[in-house]
Scaffold this motif. Structure first.
Motif, short mmCIF file in Angstrom:
data_model
loop_
_atom_site.label_atom_id
_atom_site.label_comp_id
_atom_site.label_asym_id
_atom_site.label_seq_id
_atom_site.Cartn_x
_atom_site.Cartn_y
_atom_site.Cartn_z
N TRP A 64 0.93 -1.24 -0.17
CA TRP A 64 -0.43 0.26 -0.03
C TRP A 64 0.83 0.89 -0.07
O TRP A 64 0.87 2.56 -0.58
CB TRP A 64 -1.19 -0.43 1.40
CG TRP A 64 -2.14 0.83 1.23
CD1 TRP A 64 -2.19 2.15 1.71
CD2 TRP A 64 -2.98 1.18 -0.03
NE1 TRP A 64 -3.29 2.96 1.34
CE2 TRP A 64 -3.96 2.40 -0.26
CE3 TRP A 64 -3.84 0.30 -0.86
CZ2 TRP A 64 -5.10 2.71 -0.17
CZ3 TRP A 64 -4.99 1.25 -1.32
CH2 TRP A 64 -5.21 2.30 -1.21
N VAL A 68 0.29 4.09 -2.63
CA VAL A 68 0.61 5.33 -2.41
C VAL A 68 1.47 6.05 -3.02
O VAL A 68 1.56 7.76 -3.41
CB VAL A 68 0.25 6.21 -1.17
CG1 VAL A 68 0.51 6.99 -0.72
CG2 VAL A 68 -1.35 5.23 -0.89
N GLY A 72 0.09 9.23 -6.11
CA GLY A 72 -0.25 10.39 -4.94
C GLY A 72 0.99 11.43 -5.05
O GLY A 72 2.22 11.20 -6.34
N THR A 294 -6.49 7.48 0.52
CA THR A 294 -5.03 7.61 0.54
C THR A 294 -3.89 8.33 0.88
O THR A 294 -3.27 7.95 0.43
CB THR A 294 -4.70 7.56 -1.21
OG1 THR A 294 -5.56 9.03 -1.30
CG2 THR A 294 -5.83 6.53 -1.93
N GLY A 297 -0.07 11.39 0.62
CA GLY A 297 1.09 10.78 0.19
C GLY A 297 2.12 10.84 0.73
O GLY A 297 2.09 11.10 2.43
N THR A 330 -1.34 7.77 4.41
CA THR A 330 -1.48 6.02 3.39
C THR A 330 -2.63 6.55 3.83
O THR A 330 -3.68 5.12 3.11
CB THR A 330 -0.57 5.54 3.73
OG1 THR A 330 -0.47 4.68 4.81
CG2 THR A 330 1.33 5.28 3.25
#
Length: 419
Positions: A64, A68, A72, A294, A297, A330
């Motif tokens: 994950w 990201v 991101g 999300t 970042g 995240t």
């Protein structure tokens, strides 16, 4: 054969340098990584890691973060925060990849340096009190003598792990009707309690130890309710006496924490420990709620904090809570993945009912508390050593029960025969 001995030596070295400055901790980290690469037994280690219950939470945590990162926003602090996320993953995987013998040697290194530190402290203060002369302090040992930034917080937490393990061992010895050895173990627990009160005063470490000790008793006597009730009552009585006779500064330290929270709620801004945490926790929680999936970042927390937090506190670079740190960057998936790693470790220690499970349970509980009120993973000064020792304890808890107690192999064989 010699190549296979390299990881054992490197694991022992990393265990032996956990109290030292962060640069030496990184040396232990990279030497073990290189030793594992040189040993060449990849398939066996990979199979061991993939079979561990932590494999999927760790992989979710890693994947994950990378997702990201790929999709991101990026910030000036993105490389540093990405490195810390990867370091956490690598530390956990290396600990879980250890063989039983290597994990035992890592614990031997940790216990060896921990007992050396206790003896060194005793001699230091004996000389100081007797002669009034303060012996010179080597830079490597200074963080355990006095507060020197976050490294001293790490050392206090490591002493807390030692004190909890010693208490668990002492309770085990009592059930085996070996009272003299049990008293020796409890002396170690008391010594660590003194250290985290006077030498390395840390509210986190003190409260963690006081909360973990009853948890150890519950773990040991969970199926014997009468014995458990008697032990907890006796422990409560001892604690009450200790609190009643506690030095004034301990009560003052706890009262100061309450006052700081009340002042922060009223709008006061200062660099008081819990004032800082109050603003960090509230603002970081708002960050997560604004972007729950999300996050902002990798590396976003620092930039967002400077925009949102009080100007007096703008220079802080971590939110003193690892779950909020990961959640702000995240989203809830990252936060929950990190929390799942720690809670799975706690559960693995709870499931195993012997001494090895009890020590792993205590170590992971201490890690859970430290990550909840401090940056015990994000800050490498804490997150290299504490995570390493906790994960090695957890690795030993994965050994088959019918293969015997791994912790019984930690003392040298001569001591085992004498005991």
């Amino acid at each position: 054969m010699r190549r296979l001995l390299l990881p054992r030596a490197a694991a022992c070295l990393w265990g032996a340098v956990v109290f030292m400055p962060v640069g030496v901790n990184y040396l232990g980290f990279f030497l073990l990584l290189l030793a594992m690469l040189a040993a060449g037994d990849w398939r066996e280690r990979a199979a061991r890691v993939r079979s561990h219950p932590l494999w999927w939470p760790v992989m979710a945590f890693l994947v994950w973060q990378l997702a990201v990162l790929a999709f991101g926003r990026h910030y000036a602090e993105t490389p540093v925060n990405l490195w810390h996320g990867l370091r956490l993953t690598a530390t956990m995987l290396m600990a879980l990849a250890l063989t039983r013998d290597e994990a035992v040697w890592a614990i031997r290194g940790f216990l060896g340096i921990a007992f050396f530190n206790i003896v060194y402290l005793a001699l230091f203060y004996a000389i100081l009190m007797k002669t009034g002369y303060m012996p010179p302090m080597p830079a490597l040992l200074k963080p355990m003598i006095m507060l020197v930034g976050n490294k001293s917080i790490n050392n206090a937490l490591l002493f807390t792990v030692l004190g909890a393990a010693a208490a668990a061992y002492g309770l085990q010895l009592l059930t085996q009707h070996r009272p003299y050895l049990a008293v020796s173990a409890f002396v170690v627990t008391v010594a660590t309690l003194v250290i985290v009160n006077f030498n390395l005063p840390s509210r986190t470490s003190l409260l963690a130890l006081l909360m973990v000790l009853p948890a150890i008793c519950i773990h040991q006597w969970r199926k014997r309710w009468r014995v458990l009730a008697m032990v907890l009552l006796a422990g409560a009585a001892v604690l009450a006496v200790a609190v009643w006779n506690a030095p004034p500064f301990i009560e003052q330290k706890l009262a100061t924490g309450v006052q700081e929270i009340e002042a922060a709620k009223a709008g006061a801004v200062s660099e008081g420990s819990w004032v800082v945490r109050y603003y960090m926790y509230t603002e970081t929680a708002r960050m997560i709620l604004e972007k729950p999936l999300t996050g902002w970042g990798i590396g976003a927390w620092n930039s967002e904090w400077r925009l949102r937090g009080p100007a007096l506190l703008a220079d802080y670079n971590m939110p003193h809570n690892d779950y909020l740190w990961m959640g702000s960057q995240t989203g809830f998936p990252g936060l929950l993945a990190l929390l799942a790693i720690v809670l799975t470790g706690v559960w693995q220690g709870w499931k195993r009912t012997d001494l090895t499970g009890r020590i792993a349970f205590a170590a992971m509980l201490i890690l859970l508390m430290a990550t909840s009120v401090n940056s015990a993973l994000r800050d490498a000064q804490i997150g290299l050593s504490l995570l390493w020792i906790a994960m090695v304890c957890l690795r030993l808890a994965r050994e088959p029960v019918d293969a015997g107690e791994p912790w019984r192999e930690v003392p040298p064989r001569r001591w085992q025969r004498a005991a």
